[in-house]
Design a protein around this motif. Sequence first.
Motif, PDB file in Angstrom:
ATOM      1  N   GLY A 263      51.893 -48.770  -3.655  1.00 35.37           N
ATOM      2  CA  GLY A 263      53.386 -49.014  -4.023  1.00 35.37           C
ATOM      3  C   GLY A 263      54.060 -47.737  -4.417  1.00 35.37           C
ATOM      4  N   ALA A 264      53.390 -46.762  -5.164  1.00 35.02           N
ATOM      5  CA  ALA A 264      53.842 -45.512  -5.744  1.00 35.02           C
ATOM      6  C   ALA A 264      53.730 -44.442  -4.524  1.00 35.02           C
ATOM      7  CB  ALA A 264      52.922 -45.100  -6.785  1.00 35.02           C
TER       8      ALA A 264
ATOM      9  N   LEU B 134      51.835 -47.486   3.127  1.00 34.02           N
ATOM     10  CA  LEU B 134      53.196 -47.783   3.699  1.00 34.02           C
ATOM     11  C   LEU B 134      54.064 -46.667   3.635  1.00 34.02           C
ATOM     12  CD1 LEU B 134      54.427 -50.482   5.025  1.00 34.02           C
ATOM     13  CD2 LEU B 134      55.362 -50.719   2.679  1.00 34.02           C
TER      14      LEU B 134
ATOM     15  N   PRO C 241      48.646 -37.287  -4.059  1.00 28.31           N
ATOM     16  CA  PRO C 241      47.590 -38.146  -5.199  1.00 28.31           C
ATOM     17  C   PRO C 241      48.193 -39.596  -5.396  1.00 28.31           C
ATOM     18  CG  PRO C 241      48.746 -35.858  -5.610  1.00 28.31           C
ATOM     19  CD  PRO C 241      49.421 -36.308  -4.546  1.00 28.31           C
ATOM     20  N   LEU C 242      49.245 -39.926  -5.028  1.00 28.75           N
ATOM     21  CA  LEU C 242      49.884 -41.263  -5.037  1.00 28.75           C
ATOM     22  C   LEU C 242      49.237 -42.233  -4.206  1.00 28.75           C
ATOM     23  CD1 LEU C 242      53.521 -40.550  -5.737  1.00 28.75           C
ATOM     24  CD2 LEU C 242      51.853 -40.795  -7.331  1.00 28.75           C
ATOM     25  N   GLN C 243      49.089 -43.451  -4.357  1.00 31.86           N
ATOM     26  CA  GLN C 243      48.587 -44.566  -3.486  1.00 31.86           C
ATOM     27  C   GLN C 243      49.239 -45.804  -3.730  1.00 31.86           C
ATOM     28  OE1 GLN C 243      44.198 -44.477  -4.554  1.00 31.86           O
ATOM     29  NE2 GLN C 243      44.071 -44.395  -2.366  1.00 31.86           N
TER      30      GLN C 243
ATOM     31  N   LEU D 218      57.076 -45.752  -2.568  1.00 28.00           N
ATOM     32  CA  LEU D 218      58.251 -45.620  -2.982  1.00 28.00           C
ATOM     33  C   LEU D 218      58.593 -44.092  -3.204  1.00 28.00           C
ATOM     34  CD1 LEU D 218      58.484 -47.943  -5.990  1.00 28.00           C
ATOM     35  CD2 LEU D 218      59.792 -47.989  -3.881  1.00 28.00           C
ATOM     36  N   ALA D 219      57.635 -43.322  -3.316  1.00 24.15           N
ATOM     37  CA  ALA D 219      57.799 -41.796  -3.580  1.00 24.15           C
ATOM     38  C   ALA D 219      58.136 -41.297  -2.101  1.00 24.15           C
ATOM     39  CB  ALA D 219      56.719 -41.056  -3.950  1.00 24.15           C
TER      40      ALA D 219
ATOM     41  N   LEU E 268      59.699 -42.928   0.276  1.00 24.61           N
ATOM     42  CA  LEU E 268      60.976 -43.410   0.430  1.00 24.61           C
ATOM     43  C   LEU E 268      62.081 -42.429  -0.407  1.00 24.61           C
ATOM     44  CD1 LEU E 268      62.269 -45.588   1.953  1.00 24.61           C
ATOM     45  CD2 LEU E 268      62.734 -46.941  -0.184  1.00 24.61           C
ATOM     46  N   VAL E 269      61.792 -42.228  -1.420  1.00 27.67           N
ATOM     47  CA  VAL E 269      62.484 -41.345  -2.362  1.00 27.67           C
ATOM     48  C   VAL E 269      62.666 -40.052  -1.696  1.00 27.67           C
ATOM     49  CG1 VAL E 269      62.849 -40.158  -4.577  1.00 27.67           C
ATOM     50  CG2 VAL E 269      62.120 -42.429  -4.402  1.00 27.67           C
TER      51      VAL E 269
END
Lengths: 284, 308
Positions: free
Chosen positions: B109-110, B56, B105-107, B113-114, B116-117
């Motif tokens: 929800g993280a 997402l 590297p994030l997957q 959010l990242a 979006l940030v």
Amino acid sequence: MIACLQITLGGLFIGAWYGLAAIGLQFILGTTKKVHLTYGHLCLLAALAMSSLPGLLGWSPVFLIPALALSFFCLGWLAHPRALFSKLNRGGSQRSFLLVSLGFALVFEDIGSRIWALPSGLLITRATPWHLGSLTIPVIKSGTFAAGLAGALTLTLFIRKSLWGKAFRAWETAGSEIALVGVDQAGLGKKAMAIGFGFAGLAGALLALSYPVSIQEGLDTTLKALCLAVIAGTLAPLRVLGVGLLLGVGEGWIGMLAGSQWSPVLSYAIFLTILTWRNKSGRQ
Amino acid sequence: MNRSKLQFYLIPGILLILIVVIGRHHSYAGLLLWTFLLQGILALSYDFLGGYGGELHLGHGTFFGIGAYVSALMILAGLPWWLSIVLAGLGGFLAALAISPVLIPLQGGAFSLASLVFLFLFHSLSRNLSRLTGGVDGLSLDRVTGMDIWLPCVALLFFLCFYIHDSLADSKFTRELKAVAEDREAAALCGVSGQKIRTEALLLGSTMAALAGGILPIQSSYISLQSTFGLEVALAPVVIVLIGGPGTRFGALSGALLYVGLQEWIWTGIGEWHLALLGLVFILSGVFLPSGLAGLFKIQTKPAPVDR
């Protein structure tokens, strides 16, 4: 020195509200694994209701705070019927849930902006602040802080000690496999939503006592709460309150040192650093 | 390219050219077409990581905003408009390259959010660096070109994105992306590097979005924080792909058509309660179309033949 303490105190007060607002969303996210995009709008609807209801009904705000929390708890219970849950849980559940919750957020925003065209709040200024030497301690904001702490403690005890809490913890760790031991997921989902909504109502009602709010800030509120929930991890109300307090104090200090316009930039940088660090240490 | 494939591209291509010609003579139709093509490009570019990649990607609009600012600044510096668009694409590519070590590297929800940030970060940076970006006032440009330039330009970019998206639909690239999205560790055991394939998807999608952003100042002669890094701009491709059906051949396009059509109908036909009605459409779509429009019409990407 006093100025530094005052900034820290101000940060703690706003941070307690951030934490309280994020507790409900964290609970929903941790148990149902669903991102409820309506959450921020619910907080603000509660705040706006709080700003109008005392004048309309003549009720005391002290009575209205628990009443709103309870009303939102019931709303959460009623708004998530079992049939809807099982329908949304079938194929592409996260996608469907996001769309539905975003849709409700837009509906609430439209209705809310018609009823409250301007930012509103109850803004109780009559209460005389306490003084600790040269330090000024606002009474209402201290109340929000205490409510945040009490809310986080109560939910922690509920999760750790009660039978339902055990079921929620099992759901968090084992996911849909809990159905194998006869746990009803739809029923748990309803309860999780009700508890989450209850916290949204409580946080909103308390927010209106200190700040004017506008329904247009709903999505921003959801996203801020979501950030706190992700950083703190799931089903840890005290930790999310702690992260909220840190964020509040950090924002206050950054605002003082670098100018208030740089405060969000540094907050975002800190958030990204924490996420990267958590990921590298395998705690995503 | 075989004959049916050629027809597949020729017919919409000719139709698009015809529409552009009509749009040039009818400013309202031209603007409507611009909105559809722009949203189409953003949705198609989002679909690589957001659809096939299963993420997402809430911050996809970041690259659109970066492209818009790079292009506007280049035009203000006296560069020709076409070079500004190219540099906008390059800016988006470089920004994605810089962000990728944190984001990829994030997957789950993280990741959402990242990403979006990053959008908020660039929004704040653009607001604070007001000497360069104009801050909250935005950047105003003299009229760069007319509709006879920017409409074919966006149509060309749309067709290019459509071609790339379609030709990759059954490719090894998307199969690997899907595999990584489903199970990163299992994909790694089969020799698919999640880091590499997701970075490629991010770079591809971001460059496309930045190119689209590069056309924005040419079309409107003005850019603001809201029209570039605004939450509504960033959420539109996500919603479009969710409505259409992520990771499908026509999901992004059918979603864009429905989204733009509905928005226009609600704005012009109903006016009041437009936001609530749009919300209602999202709710109905979420409840009754769990796999998006593509799922309703059973439009799925065909499984590719096994390489021997």
